[in-house]
Design an enzyme around this catalytic site. Structure first.
Site: not given
Ligand code: GCV
Length: 714
Positions: A306, A379, A407
């Site tokens: 990411e 995720d 989340e």
């Molecule tokens: C900390 C998901 C979340 C992100 C998070 C990522 C991760 O994509 O939406 O906010 O980033 O996981 O675990 O690194």
């Protein structure tokens, strides 16, 4: 006159349900409300003898003092001399050596964190002994003893031995230095970096107590999307101040390290892990950290994921990156936790990416590296199959990453008890070394003979007065700790313990709340993503439904990528005719999922694109089953509301009302999910809602135009 006196006496005896703000978590230590038991406890613990002097033993003394005085409403004296009858004797095998309580080698099995609690005769007196090889083991024993009393368990004739199954039991905070918490729904970060190191908020100590009470022994203070500033000297002083507060409670601090830190704060022109100057920079940084924090835990790293920097930017592998940091930390006793959360927009299936990138590196990591794997391949969805990495990297210790912050589970407003989710994954059989090669045995290191092992939970804690915003978020924090200590505990048992300590021991309260908690996980699966649907939440904020979303900057951030609905059917074909992700599992696991007629409903759309007319195990068509499941989810939340209302006179008004209001939001959201998803999928199935089902009260267009620009945590 007589009547007035009687009335006054009665009023004095009735304990009103006082408003409670949830700050005390499961450490409320309220007076035991069973008089018979209260007298028994008072008789069994008439004095306390603490052997040993240290900051940890001070914490033990303070906790027993506060806990027992609160629970028993009696001042229990501390004694120094010979035990009298009913003394609680507390100390390590060394500080209690003179009492010759146990044969010399008997306690070795307790290791460095285990404890033993026994009832026995000492110098002719009947006593209770809490002992361990280390002070911190004694602290865990003391908390366990207090838990027994808080949950009204007998404390006579005890013979308890307890050791943790997993070595590293960690919280991962996704807290930024400006106190914004990524995916945080409970206010801003509890770490007030601006006032540290001088100002020590009492909350830090209570955080440490709460964690120690459930066996959590480490915390990563900052977000994995890391800011290198935390590694500069001024911030390391702040980190050191927190380490000082947490140390007496057995909690080590760890930091998320930004891979490009040598460039950002070290002013080098590369962060290449094979470059000598870069390696020296990290070695010097590690030494600097250890001079300030001698028991620093180590680094957690999100790399090449990411948008985060990482070794691949230099043509190096994850192992090259992790090993460079591991080499810097190893002489100082530190470890590297390297995350396997990677995915690539070019790949045909995000599911497969982590396995493809990491399995070729098995055996290439240094001894002080763990690879941290999210529980599922995508995720933190309401339900995922276990990540195929578990069982596929026998030469590498794999650490489990769960997400406490919800989340994808309704965030701060939905009641979802996650222990059943955690257990489902831990109990899953990978078949990697024959039958019964569970994920739990991989994570605890026993299956592949690793001494390093760990479980982490992405923290759901913020500066809200009650820590987690939703009062039931506390239960997920609690469950993470208890399961990391002993994953054989059942979800029911953990829920009961938590309810008894957090609300009441009244059987009506315990049974009703436990029932609500135990149905809540399946409820969220049903009203959000039944039958194996996944990742169909709104882009970015991930709060509500948006299965129609197809305009994200990357295809693998779009719900349409995951459900693949069309006129023929719905679901992601991950069999040989599709992405063949199933191939990443052992044959025995593949077999469970490979045939769409045999695959359990729970995982059907994870692995198959099936027709809307597909005959389900229930006999319904897929379309009707989908409608049925969404409705079941809504109905479960109505039932949760109904049960909660019955508790009105048993719960303090503040928490009762708070949960009542949140359940109303959850119910409204469940209906929203059901309507929006079914209306959308209906555009493909073209089939009517089954007779008797609640009809949506808005059009699909209405749901599609809704926007949530200020949804939290994003
Ligand atoms: C900390 C998901 C979340 C992100 C998070 C990522 C991760 O994509 O939406 O906010 O980033 O996981 O675990 O690194």
């Amino acid at each position: 006159m007589k009547n007035t006196l009687l009335l006054m006496l009665l009023l004095c005896c009735i304990q009103p349900l006082r408003a409670e703000d949830g700050y005390d978590l499961w450490l409320r230590y309220k007076r035991i409300d069973n008089n018979a038991l209260l007298s028994t406890y008072r008789r069994t613990i008439a004095a306390i003898h603490i052997a040993g002097n240290s900051l940890v033993m001070d914490a033990v003394k303070k906790e027993l003092d506060q806990g027992l005085n609160g629970l028993l409403q009696a001042h229990i004296p501390f004694t120094n001399g010979q035990p009298v009858n009913n003394t609680l004797i507390v100390g390590t095998t060394s500080t209690l050596a003179a009492l010759k309580l146990f044969p010399k080698d008997d306690l070795q099995q307790l290791g460095t964190e285990g404890f033993r609690i026994t009832s026995r005769t000492v110098a002719g007196k009947v006593c209770t002994v809490i002992t361990a090889n280390t002070d911190i083991g004694v602290l865990y024993g003391a908390f366990h003893f207090l838990r027994l009393i808080q949950t009204l368990q007998p404390v006579a004739n005890l013979n308890i031995t307890s050791t943790p199954r997993v070595k590293l039991r960690l919280l991962n905070h996704w807290d930024n230095l400006n106190r914004y918490v990524e995916r945080g729904y409970a206010g801003i970060s509890i770490w007030n970096w601006h006032t540290l190191p001088e100002y020590i908020d009492d909350r830090y100590i209570d955080y440490a107590r709460a964690n120690a009470s459930i066996g959590i022994n480490g915390t990563v203070l900052n977000n994995v999307n890391a800011n290198a500033t935390v590694l500069t000297a001024p911030y390391l002083h702040k980190v050191a101040a927190l380490a000082d507060v947490l140390r007496p409670y057995g909690i080590k601090v760890y930091l998320s390290a930004r891979f490009s830190a040598p460039m950002e704060i070290g002013h080098l022109n590369t962060a290449d892990p094979l470059n000598d100057t870069v390696r020296q920079w990290w070695q010097a940084k590690a030494k600097e950290i250890y001079t300030m924090i001698p028991d620093f835990g180590g680094f957690l790293v999100k790399a090449n994921s990411e948008g985060q920097p990482g070794p691949q930017s230099y043509g190096r592998t994850h192992a090259d990156g992790a090993n460079m940091l591991a080499d810097a930390l190893s002489p100082l006793g530190g470890i590297v936790i390297w995350r396997a959360f990677v995915y690539d927009p070019e790949a045909n299936d995000r599911f497969k990416q982590a396995y493809d990138e990491f399995t070729p590196l098995d055996g290439k990591f240094r001894k002080n590296v763990l690879v941290q794997v999210k529980n599922g391949p995508i995720d933190f969805q309401p339900r995922e199959p276990f990540s195929p990495l578990f069982g596929a990297m026998p030469k590498t210790p794999l650490m489990m990453e769960f997400q406490l912050t919800q989340e994808y589970l309704g965030q701060g407003t939905h009641l979802v008890y996650e222990a059943p989710l955690f257990k489902e994954v831990l109990d899953a059989d990978t078949h990697s070394k024959g039958k019964n090669s569970t994920v739990a045995k991989i994570v605890d290191g026993t299956l592949n003979d690793h001494t390093l092992s760990g479980i982490a939970g992405v923290a759901n804690i913020g500066n809200e007065r009650n820590w987690t915003n939703h009062p039931f978020g506390q239960a997920n924090w609690y469950a993470l700790g208890r399961l990391s200590w002993d994953y054989s505990l059942s979800s029911e048992q953990i829920a009961s313990e938590w309810i008894r300590q957090t609300f009441s021991n009244d059987p009506t309260v315990v049974n009703t709340i436990r029932n609500i908690m135990l149905t809540s996980r399946e409820a969220v699966v049903n009203y959000m993503t039944p039958l194996g649907l996944h990742h169909i939440m709104g882009n970015g904020h991930h709060y509500g439904p948006a299965p129609w979303s197809n305009k994200a900057p990357r295809p693998d951030w779009d719900p349409v990528y995951y459900h693949k609905a069309d006129a023929k059917g719905v679901g992601f074909d991950r069999t040989a005719s599709g992405s063949n992700a199933l191939q990443q599992y052992q044959p025995a696991v593949r077999q469970l999922y490979a045939d769409s007629n045999a695959c359990s409903d729970q995982y059907l759309l994870w692995f198959h694109h099936v027709s809307w007319q597909h005959k389900m195990h229930s006999g319904r068509t897929l379309w009707n089953e989908l409608c049925h499941k969404y409705q079941e989810g809504v109905d479960s939340v109505s039932a949760m509301q109904q049960q909660w209302r019955q508790l009105k006179k048993h719960i303090d008004p503040e928490r009762f009302h708070q949960v009542e209001m949140l359940l109303a939001i959850q119910h409204k959201d469940a209906i929203w999910w059901r309507n929006a998803c079914l209306l959308y999928f209906q555009t493909f199935s073209g089939m009517p809602f089954p007779a008797g089902y609640e009809q949506p009260d808005h059009t699909l267009g209405y749901y599609q135009q809704e926007r949530f620009p200020y949804a939290p945590g994003n």
